[in-house]
Design a protein around this motif. Structure first.
Motif, PDB file in Angstrom:
ATOM      1  N   MET A 114       1.391  -1.391   0.151  1.00 43.48           N
ATOM      2  CA  MET A 114       0.126   0.012   0.452  1.00 43.48           C
ATOM      3  C   MET A 114       0.554   1.398  -0.349  1.00 43.48           C
ATOM      4  O   MET A 114       1.255   2.283   1.417  1.00 43.48           O
ATOM      5  N   ASP A 115       0.713   2.003  -0.756  1.00 44.32           N
ATOM      6  CA  ASP A 115       1.955   3.217  -1.677  1.00 44.32           C
ATOM      7  C   ASP A 115       0.969   4.537  -1.164  1.00 44.32           C
ATOM      8  O   ASP A 115      -0.123   4.323  -1.704  1.00 44.32           O
ATOM      9  N   GLY A 116       1.461   5.480  -0.980  1.00 45.17           N
ATOM     10  CA  GLY A 116       0.485   6.807  -1.112  1.00 45.17           C
ATOM     11  C   GLY A 116      -0.225   6.645   0.134  1.00 45.17           C
ATOM     12  O   GLY A 116      -1.689   7.615  -0.055  1.00 45.17           O
ATOM     13  N   PHE A 203       6.871  15.825  -9.197  1.00 48.05           N
ATOM     14  CA  PHE A 203       7.295  16.232  -8.732  1.00 48.05           C
ATOM     15  C   PHE A 203       7.015  16.735  -7.198  1.00 48.05           C
ATOM     16  O   PHE A 203       6.302  17.562  -7.443  1.00 48.05           O
ATOM     17  N   ASN A 204       7.669  16.517  -6.155  1.00 51.04           N
ATOM     18  CA  ASN A 204       6.780  17.375  -5.059  1.00 51.04           C
ATOM     19  C   ASN A 204       7.618  19.120  -5.445  1.00 51.04           C
ATOM     20  O   ASN A 204       8.622  18.936  -4.530  1.00 51.04           O
ATOM     21  N   SER A 205       6.261  19.735  -5.375  1.00 50.21           N
ATOM     22  CA  SER A 205       7.573  21.377  -5.711  1.00 50.21           C
ATOM     23  C   SER A 205       7.941  21.969  -4.305  1.00 50.21           C
ATOM     24  O   SER A 205       8.705  22.471  -4.578  1.00 50.21           O
ATOM     25  N   ARG A 229       1.612  18.062 -12.519  1.00 49.96           N
ATOM     26  CA  ARG A 229       0.854  17.125 -11.940  1.00 49.96           C
ATOM     27  C   ARG A 229       1.790  16.362 -11.330  1.00 49.96           C
ATOM     28  O   ARG A 229       2.250  15.671 -11.211  1.00 49.96           O
ATOM     29  N   TYR A 230       0.557  16.688  -9.751  1.00 48.68           N
ATOM     30  CA  TYR A 230       1.097  15.287  -8.249  1.00 48.68           C
ATOM     31  C   TYR A 230       0.072  14.986  -7.474  1.00 48.68           C
ATOM     32  O   TYR A 230      -0.742  15.722  -7.203  1.00 48.68           O
ATOM     33  N   LEU A 231       0.110  13.882  -7.371  1.00 48.71           N
ATOM     34  CA  LEU A 231      -0.902  12.957  -7.288  1.00 48.71           C
ATOM     35  C   LEU A 231      -0.349  12.937  -5.156  1.00 48.71           C
ATOM     36  O   LEU A 231      -0.916  12.619  -4.214  1.00 48.71           O
ATOM     37  N   MET A 249       9.706  12.870 -11.200  1.00 49.93           N
ATOM     38  CA  MET A 249      10.788  12.434 -10.108  1.00 49.93           C
ATOM     39  C   MET A 249      10.835  12.740  -8.370  1.00 49.93           C
ATOM     40  O   MET A 249       9.758  13.507  -7.999  1.00 49.93           O
ATOM     41  N   TYR A 250      11.617  12.304  -7.768  1.00 46.22           N
ATOM     42  CA  TYR A 250      11.691  12.228  -6.299  1.00 46.22           C
ATOM     43  C   TYR A 250      13.037  12.425  -6.805  1.00 46.22           C
ATOM     44  O   TYR A 250      14.342  11.382  -6.207  1.00 46.22           O
ATOM     45  N   PRO A 251      14.437  13.878  -6.551  1.00 43.88           N
ATOM     46  CA  PRO A 251      15.266  13.886  -6.841  1.00 43.88           C
ATOM     47  C   PRO A 251      15.832  13.466  -5.042  1.00 43.88           C
ATOM     48  O   PRO A 251      14.828  13.867  -4.094  1.00 43.88           O
ATOM     49  N   TYR A 272      10.867  -2.107  -4.378  1.00 45.03           N
ATOM     50  CA  TYR A 272       9.629  -2.282  -4.982  1.00 45.03           C
ATOM     51  C   TYR A 272       9.013  -1.191  -4.973  1.00 45.03           C
ATOM     52  O   TYR A 272       7.597  -0.870  -5.191  1.00 45.03           O
ATOM     53  N   GLU A 273       9.551  -0.593  -5.367  1.00 45.05           N
ATOM     54  CA  GLU A 273       9.318   1.167  -6.115  1.00 45.05           C
ATOM     55  C   GLU A 273       9.848   1.534  -7.346  1.00 45.05           C
ATOM     56  O   GLU A 273       9.164   1.240  -8.772  1.00 45.05           O
ATOM     57  N   ALA A 274      11.020   2.614  -7.019  1.00 43.28           N
ATOM     58  CA  ALA A 274      11.646   2.748  -8.415  1.00 43.28           C
ATOM     59  C   ALA A 274      11.739   1.629  -9.541  1.00 43.28           C
ATOM     60  O   ALA A 274      11.776   1.853 -10.598  1.00 43.28           O
TER      61      ALA A 274
HETATM   62  P1  FDP Z   1       4.054   7.959   0.702  1.00 44.25           P
HETATM   63  O1  FDP Z   1       4.892   8.491   1.818  1.00 44.25           O
HETATM   64  O2  FDP Z   1       2.719   9.135   0.783  1.00 44.25           O
HETATM   65  O3  FDP Z   1       3.576   6.426   1.046  1.00 44.25           O
HETATM   66  O4  FDP Z   1       6.717   5.826  -0.855  1.00 44.25           O
HETATM   67  C1  FDP Z   1       6.356   7.074  -0.380  1.00 44.25           C
HETATM   68  C2  FDP Z   1       5.503   7.863  -1.754  1.00 44.25           C
HETATM   69  O5  FDP Z   1       4.251   7.668  -0.841  1.00 44.25           O
HETATM   70  C3  FDP Z   1       5.008   7.768  -3.131  1.00 44.25           C
HETATM   71  O6  FDP Z   1       4.376   7.388  -3.091  1.00 44.25           O
HETATM   72  C4  FDP Z   1       4.855   9.452  -3.188  1.00 44.25           C
HETATM   73  O7  FDP Z   1       5.347   9.364  -4.947  1.00 44.25           O
HETATM   74  C5  FDP Z   1       5.659   9.940  -2.797  1.00 44.25           C
HETATM   75  O8  FDP Z   1       6.152   8.990  -1.457  1.00 44.25           O
HETATM   76  C6  FDP Z   1       5.198  11.480  -1.609  1.00 44.25           C
HETATM   77  O9  FDP Z   1       6.190  12.160  -1.190  1.00 44.25           O
HETATM   78  P2  FDP Z   1       6.023  13.102  -0.634  1.00 44.25           P
HETATM   79  O10 FDP Z   1       4.763  13.280   0.412  1.00 44.25           O
HETATM   80  O11 FDP Z   1       7.190  13.862  -0.065  1.00 44.25           O
HETATM   81  O12 FDP Z   1       5.798  13.535  -1.940  1.00 44.25           O
END
Ligand code: FDP
Length: 329
Positions: A114-116, A203-205, A229-231, A249-251, A272-274
């Protein structure tokens, strides 16, 4: 007139038959689909059943565990163990590698159930991501932490939206949609569009001032050309990039006002992500690199929860970033 769409299992059965492959992978994939559908159900009804809050514990990364994290992890472990085909699992939720059918299993599975998590309290899209590698059947098995280039498949579910995207090694990247009876149907081949017209940046601006100088300059030069766009959930953000093209990107965080909070390896987890999105992206005609400009798929993990910076998407943008990070390279 009734219409019937091709299901993922129809698609995979035909693929395995065409390539004269064993049925073991079908059994593994069946368990992954069962897990995803169950997570989908728990998440759809999450607000009603009180499953969108905290579980009351912390995980290996020191983060507070959500009830949905716990549910998704238990569901994934149950179904993978049930398949009988899995040797070991690396799960985002567990510090140690989880042994399953160590002697008789055939696959290593790397899972983020469960990611996000920031989307969970809102019941907005989350992801479930996985990579699969196969036991060395020819010789002794000495390596269960594989580089992405050794995966045989990688995929992600966007939940509860109901999309499933999977890449099979050298066989392309495919997207399916969940139907009325919870089958993932209608395979669509994913190829990154070449025209820049639809490309997006993701990306997280809020972090931009903390990125390396080359990346900051590249953003200033480039961002006006594309939609942004960033969800906040990798699977959902990468889903858009696969369709529209562009760059997620997540720099590395190298310029934090409090240097102890720098993250030279970024935030995302390699196995399991990148590597999962990098594998899908390669099959769709794209590319992925880390902060050193190394292909993500070439990084051999030293530990299961290793982090990496990630730049993934359309090849020309990944190349621009590589140049921006390492001008001489
Ligand atoms: P999250 O920590 O909210 O579970 O896996 C990490 C992740 O989500 C990614 O799904 C997402 O792209 C990123 O972190 C979001 O991180 P920021 O809150 O720093 O933008």
């Amino acid at each position: 007139m009734l219409t019937f769409d091709e299901t993922f299992m129809d698609f995979l059965l035909e693929h395995q038959e065409r390539h004269n492959r064993s049925y073991h992978f079908l059994i593994l994939m069946n368990s992954i689909l069962n897990a995803a559908k169950r997570i989908q159900y728990y998440y759809l009804t999450g607000a009603l059943r009180g499953n969108l809050g905290l579980a009351g514990s912390t995980n290996v990364q020191g983060e507070e565990v959500l009830r949905m994290d716990w549910i998704a992890n238990e569901v994934v472990k149950h179904h993978l163990a049930r398949s009988g085909r899995v040797i070991h699992v690396v799960s985002e939720e567990e510090k140690d590698i989880i042994p399953m059918n160590v002697e008789g299993g055939r696959y290593f599975v790397y899972f983020d159930p469960m990611d996000g998590s920031s989307n969970v309290p809102h019941n907005l899209p989350i992801g479930s991501l996985f990579g699969i590698a196969k036991r060395n059947l020819e010789g002794p098995e000495d390596q269960h932490l594989r580089a992405g280039r050794d995966y045989i498949a990688a995929g992600m579910f966007v939940i509860p939206t109901g999309t499933f995207t999977i890449a099979l090694k050298n066989a392309g990247c495919w997207r399916f949609h969940i139907d009325e009876v919870m089958n993932y149907v209608k395979p669509t081949r994913m190829d990154l569009p070449e025209s820049r017209k639809t490309w997006e940046l993701s990306f997280n601006s809020a972090h931009r001032d903390m990125f390396a100088e080359g990346v900051r300059n590249w953003i200033s030069r480039t961002e006006a050309r594309y939609a942004f766009r960033y969800l906040g959930a990798l699977a959902g953000d990468f889903h858009r990039i696969l369709t529209n093209g562009g760059l997620f990107m997540y720099p590395a965080i190298v310029n934090h006002p409090d240097p102890s909070k720098n993250r030279p390896k970024g935030k995302l987890r390699l196995m399991y992500e990148a590597a999962v999105v990098a594998f899908m992206c390669r099959e769709a005609g794209g590319e992925a690199i880390d902060e050193d400009g190394r292909p993500i798929l070439d990084i051999l993990p030293e530990k299961p929860h290793q982090r990496t910076a990630l730049y993934v998407g359309s090849k020309p943008l990944v190349e621009e970033i590589r140049q921006a990070l390492h001008p001489a390279g």
